[in-house]
Design an enzyme around this catalytic site. Structure first.
Site, PDB file in Angstrom:
ATOM      1  N   CYS A  30      66.240  59.755   7.333  1.00 55.39           N
ATOM      2  CA  CYS A  30      66.825  58.428   7.527  1.00 55.39           C
ATOM      3  C   CYS A  30      67.383  57.930   6.194  1.00 55.39           C
ATOM      4  CB  CYS A  30      65.778  57.462   8.083  1.00 55.39           C
ATOM      5  SG  CYS A  30      64.500  56.974   6.900  1.00 55.39           S
ATOM      6  N   GLU A  58      59.137  62.389   4.941  1.00 55.75           N
ATOM      7  CA  GLU A  58      59.718  62.635   3.629  1.00 55.75           C
ATOM      8  C   GLU A  58      59.108  61.715   2.574  1.00 55.75           C
ATOM      9  OE1 GLU A  58      63.147  62.973   6.680  1.00 55.75           O
ATOM     10  OE2 GLU A  58      61.268  61.870   6.462  1.00 55.75           O
ATOM     11  N   CYS A  88      57.695  57.529   6.949  1.00 59.82           N
ATOM     12  CA  CYS A  88      58.338  58.786   7.318  1.00 59.82           C
ATOM     13  C   CYS A  88      57.684  59.964   6.607  1.00 59.82           C
ATOM     14  CB  CYS A  88      59.814  58.747   6.958  1.00 59.82           C
ATOM     15  SG  CYS A  88      60.758  57.478   7.822  1.00 59.82           S
ATOM     16  N   ASN A 126      54.955  62.082   9.361  1.00 57.95           N
ATOM     17  CA  ASN A 126      55.112  60.657   9.636  1.00 57.95           C
ATOM     18  C   ASN A 126      53.768  60.048  10.044  1.00 57.95           C
ATOM     19  OD1 ASN A 126      55.604  62.199  12.098  1.00 57.95           O
ATOM     20  ND2 ASN A 126      56.342  60.328  13.069  1.00 57.95           N
ATOM     21  N   GLU A 129      52.707  56.446  11.878  1.00 60.85           N
ATOM     22  CA  GLU A 129      53.157  55.193  12.489  1.00 60.85           C
ATOM     23  C   GLU A 129      52.099  54.114  12.373  1.00 60.85           C
ATOM     24  OE1 GLU A 129      56.186  57.147  15.771  1.00 60.85           O
ATOM     25  OE2 GLU A 129      54.340  56.229  16.498  1.00 60.85           O
TER      26      GLU A 129
END
Length: 148
Positions: free
Chosen positions: A100, A59, A57, A46, A48
């Site tokens: 998510c 993934e 994210c 990830n 941010e």
């Protein structure tokens, strides 16, 4: 699951990828590892952003890297692992970290391009929980829905 790599090895790659996360706001580091049918493993973490909605994210980052490498089909498995940063170390989460909704849709795109239903291994402190992508995202929308 293919014999190329076992779930624990794939989860270890995901956990190691989480160490590269840039998560100064949440202190929650996540790593992902994608396994393709040719044995290739692509990882991501990830990243941010001060404008929280722009954060990416693990993934999604792994999928973008896989695409850059020309891997758009043959997705066999996905591993996701990580947890909160405490005292400078990643403390594995006591509960499974699942992708998510946005990431489930991104994974589904690659899966549908290769007509696969990858296994998703979600790491936690005591081991992992296993799902099929179709169980995490039933009746998914994808490329086939756009065919005329």
């Amino acid at each position: 699951m293919t014999s190329l790599i076992n779930p624990e090895e794939l989860l270890d790659k995901a956990l190691r990828a989480s160490h590269q996360a840039y998560a100064p706001y949440s202190q929650f580091h996540v790593g992902a590892a994608l396994l393709f049918d040719d044995g290739t493993v692509v990882t991501g973490c990830n990243f941010e952003n001060a404008s929280y909605g722009l954060s990416l994210c693990a993934e999604t980052n792994a999928i973008v890297d896989a695409n850059h490498r020309g891997l758009r089909s043959g997705l066999v498995a996905v591993a996701v692992h990580g947890g909160p940063l405490q005292n400078g170390k990643i403390s594995p989460n006591a509960h499974a970290i699942t992708p998510c909704g946005r990431c489930r849709q991104m994974i589904n795109e690659v899966a549908q391009l290769g007509n696969t239903d990858p296994q998703v291994y979600c790491g936690h402190e005591g081991g992992y929980t296993q799902y099929s992508l179709s169980a995490l995202l039933p009746a998914a929308f994808g490329p086939a829905n756009l065919d005329n």
